[in-house]
Scaffold this motif. Structure first.
Motif, PDB file in Angstrom:
ATOM      1  N   ARG A 149       0.831  -1.205   0.000  1.00 35.54           N
ATOM      2  CA  ARG A 149       0.000   0.000   0.000  1.00 35.54           C
ATOM      3  C   ARG A 149       0.864   1.252   0.000  1.00 35.54           C
ATOM      4  O   ARG A 149       0.620   2.209  -0.740  1.00 35.54           O
ATOM      5  CB  ARG A 149      -0.922  -0.020   1.225  1.00 35.54           C
ATOM      6  N   ASN A 150       1.912   1.278   0.840  1.00 39.98           N
ATOM      7  CA  ASN A 150       2.784   2.451   0.908  1.00 39.98           C
ATOM      8  C   ASN A 150       3.529   2.676  -0.400  1.00 39.98           C
ATOM      9  O   ASN A 150       3.706   3.816  -0.839  1.00 39.98           O
ATOM     10  CB  ASN A 150       3.760   2.317   2.077  1.00 39.98           C
ATOM     11  N   ARG A 151       3.968   1.600  -1.024  1.00 43.78           N
ATOM     12  CA  ARG A 151       4.649   1.741  -2.319  1.00 43.78           C
ATOM     13  C   ARG A 151       3.694   2.312  -3.366  1.00 43.78           C
ATOM     14  O   ARG A 151       4.050   3.201  -4.128  1.00 43.78           O
ATOM     15  CB  ARG A 151       5.222   0.400  -2.777  1.00 43.78           C
ATOM     16  N   ALA A 152       2.470   1.798  -3.371  1.00 42.47           N
ATOM     17  CA  ALA A 152       1.478   2.300  -4.328  1.00 42.47           C
ATOM     18  C   ALA A 152       1.133   3.759  -4.037  1.00 42.47           C
ATOM     19  O   ALA A 152       1.020   4.575  -4.956  1.00 42.47           O
ATOM     20  CB  ALA A 152       0.224   1.429  -4.280  1.00 42.47           C
ATOM     21  N   ALA A 153       0.983   4.096  -2.762  1.00 40.35           N
ATOM     22  CA  ALA A 153       0.624   5.465  -2.378  1.00 40.35           C
ATOM     23  C   ALA A 153       1.694   6.470  -2.787  1.00 40.35           C
ATOM     24  O   ALA A 153       1.385   7.634  -3.064  1.00 40.35           O
ATOM     25  CB  ALA A 153       0.384   5.541  -0.872  1.00 40.35           C
ATOM     26  N   HIS A 154       2.947   6.033  -2.829  1.00 40.44           N
ATOM     27  CA  HIS A 154       4.050   6.918  -3.208  1.00 40.44           C
ATOM     28  C   HIS A 154       4.462   6.743  -4.667  1.00 40.44           C
ATOM     29  O   HIS A 154       5.521   7.191  -5.077  1.00 40.44           O
ATOM     30  CB  HIS A 154       5.242   6.691  -2.272  1.00 40.44           C
ATOM     31  N   HIS A 155       3.586   6.090  -5.440  1.00 40.50           N
ATOM     32  CA  HIS A 155       3.788   5.932  -6.890  1.00 40.50           C
ATOM     33  C   HIS A 155       5.110   5.253  -7.212  1.00 40.50           C
ATOM     34  O   HIS A 155       5.776   5.587  -8.187  1.00 40.50           O
ATOM     35  CB  HIS A 155       3.692   7.300  -7.594  1.00 40.50           C
ATOM     36  N   GLU A 156       5.473   4.288  -6.391  1.00 44.28           N
ATOM     37  CA  GLU A 156       6.696   3.529  -6.619  1.00 44.28           C
ATOM     38  C   GLU A 156       6.373   2.276  -7.433  1.00 44.28           C
ATOM     39  O   GLU A 156       5.221   1.843  -7.489  1.00 44.28           O
ATOM     40  CB  GLU A 156       7.333   3.146  -5.283  1.00 44.28           C
ATOM     41  N   PRO A 157       7.381   1.690  -8.068  1.00 48.55           N
ATOM     42  CA  PRO A 157       7.135   0.466  -8.843  1.00 48.55           C
ATOM     43  C   PRO A 157       6.676  -0.690  -7.961  1.00 48.55           C
ATOM     44  O   PRO A 157       7.252  -0.943  -6.909  1.00 48.55           O
ATOM     45  CB  PRO A 157       8.508   0.152  -9.452  1.00 48.55           C
ATOM     46  N   ILE A 158       5.613  -1.343  -8.395  1.00 48.28           N
ATOM     47  CA  ILE A 158       5.159  -2.565  -7.723  1.00 48.28           C
ATOM     48  C   ILE A 158       5.051  -3.699  -8.738  1.00 48.28           C
ATOM     49  O   ILE A 158       4.473  -4.740  -8.446  1.00 48.28           O
ATOM     50  CB  ILE A 158       3.811  -2.358  -6.987  1.00 48.28           C
ATOM     51  N   HIS A 159       5.634  -3.497  -9.915  1.00 51.92           N
ATOM     52  CA  HIS A 159       5.479  -4.469 -10.998  1.00 51.92           C
ATOM     53  C   HIS A 159       6.205  -5.782 -10.727  1.00 51.92           C
ATOM     54  O   HIS A 159       5.927  -6.780 -11.381  1.00 51.92           O
ATOM     55  CB  HIS A 159       5.917  -3.873 -12.341  1.00 51.92           C
ATOM     56  N   ARG A 160       7.115  -5.799  -9.753  1.00 48.53           N
ATOM     57  CA  ARG A 160       7.801  -7.052  -9.431  1.00 48.53           C
ATOM     58  C   ARG A 160       7.093  -7.838  -8.326  1.00 48.53           C
ATOM     59  O   ARG A 160       7.458  -8.962  -8.043  1.00 48.53           O
ATOM     60  CB  ARG A 160       9.246  -6.762  -8.998  1.00 48.53           C
ATOM     61  N   ARG A 161       6.105  -7.229  -7.682  1.00 52.04           N
ATOM     62  CA  ARG A 161       5.401  -7.902  -6.590  1.00 52.04           C
ATOM     63  C   ARG A 161       4.442  -8.949  -7.119  1.00 52.04           C
ATOM     64  O   ARG A 161       3.898  -8.817  -8.217  1.00 52.04           O
ATOM     65  CB  ARG A 161       4.611  -6.891  -5.748  1.00 52.04           C
ATOM     66  N   ASP A 162       4.193  -9.931  -6.299  1.00 51.22           N
ATOM     67  CA  ASP A 162       3.173 -10.923  -6.613  1.00 51.22           C
ATOM     68  C   ASP A 162       1.848 -10.384  -6.081  1.00 51.22           C
ATOM     69  O   ASP A 162       1.484 -10.602  -4.921  1.00 51.22           O
ATOM     70  CB  ASP A 162       3.534 -12.266  -5.952  1.00 51.22           C
ATOM     71  N   LEU A 163       1.152  -9.652  -6.934  1.00 51.93           N
ATOM     72  CA  LEU A 163      -0.084  -9.007  -6.499  1.00 51.93           C
ATOM     73  C   LEU A 163      -1.192 -10.009  -6.208  1.00 51.93           C
ATOM     74  O   LEU A 163      -2.085  -9.732  -5.403  1.00 51.93           O
ATOM     75  CB  LEU A 163      -0.542  -7.987  -7.549  1.00 51.93           C
ATOM     76  N   LEU A 164      -1.132 -11.170  -6.835  1.00 55.07           N
ATOM     77  CA  LEU A 164      -2.125 -12.203  -6.520  1.00 55.07           C
ATOM     78  C   LEU A 164      -1.912 -12.733  -5.099  1.00 55.07           C
ATOM     79  O   LEU A 164      -2.884 -13.025  -4.391  1.00 55.07           O
ATOM     80  CB  LEU A 164      -2.056 -13.339  -7.542  1.00 55.07           C
TER      81      LEU A 164
END
Length: 200
Positions: A149-164
């Motif tokens: 959530r914090n990474r998303a809130a600060h517009h940081e890359p989350i493309h390597r995370r396992d969002l599932l």
């Protein structure tokens, strides 16, 4: 753009598509974790109110044994909720002003004896029967969800995370509060669709 360029072999066009996807993923993360936060904080608040009333208090705010960080968080929330004393304090407004981090720290080891054992474990009746394991499981999922959530809130890359996996953590955590709530989060969250639409 370096994170996206690196992931896309320095291809600018593909990097931009991944960046655009990351924006959509961030929005889905914020919506999902926002839902989790509201459900979890309300479940915790309900147990804390019950604990306070058993002790002869009308409210847990101001009487819950907190460390300095927790007291500071509550003081800031009370100030914001009352517009720095310009309107009467309402419990619901104070609860809404407390951060995700406050609720996450409330389930940490430091509050195991003072808050988790007497009341907070009851907020997650569907979790592990052993309340020590229950606390660790709840904390682990809250830590993980707060991080993304914090990474998303600060517009940081989350493309390597396992969002599932993040979505499964969210569903499981809320399901421990109530199974129907967990199922509902799985239904309303856009994370699955977004994760499956990640550009290759």
């Amino acid at each position: 753009m370096s994170s996206y360029l690196h992931a896309c072999g320095e291809d600018i066009s593909r990097s931009l598509r991944l960046y655009e996807w990351n924006m959509s993923a961030g929005s889905a993360v914020m919506a999902t974790t926002g839902t989790v936060e509201v459900i979890v904080r309300n479940a915790i608040d309900r147990q804390l109110l019950s604990w306070a009333r058993r002790k002869g208090h009308q409210d847990w705010v101001g009487v819950l044994p907190l460390d300095q960080r927790g007291r500071d968080d509550v003081a800031k929330a009370r100030s914001r909720a009352t517009l720095r004393g310009r309107r009467p304090e309402e419990h619901g407004r104070v609860v809404a002003e407390l951060s995700f981090g406050f609720w996450r720290y409330l389930v940490s080891q430091r509050y195991h004896a003072s808050s988790w054992v007497p009341s907070l474990h009851k907020a997650f009746p569907g979790a592990a029967p052993d309340i020590r394991k229950r606390r660790r499981d709840v904390e682990r999922r809250l830590v993980s969800l707060m991080l993304v959530r914090n990474r998303a809130a600060h517009h940081e890359p989350i493309h390597r995370r396992d969002l599932l996996a993040d979505l499964e953590d969210a569903i499981e955590l809320v399901g421990w509060v109530h199974p129907e709530a967990g199922a509902w989060v799985g239904t309303v969250s856009a994370l699955r669709q977004v994760a499956n639409a990640r550009p290759t």
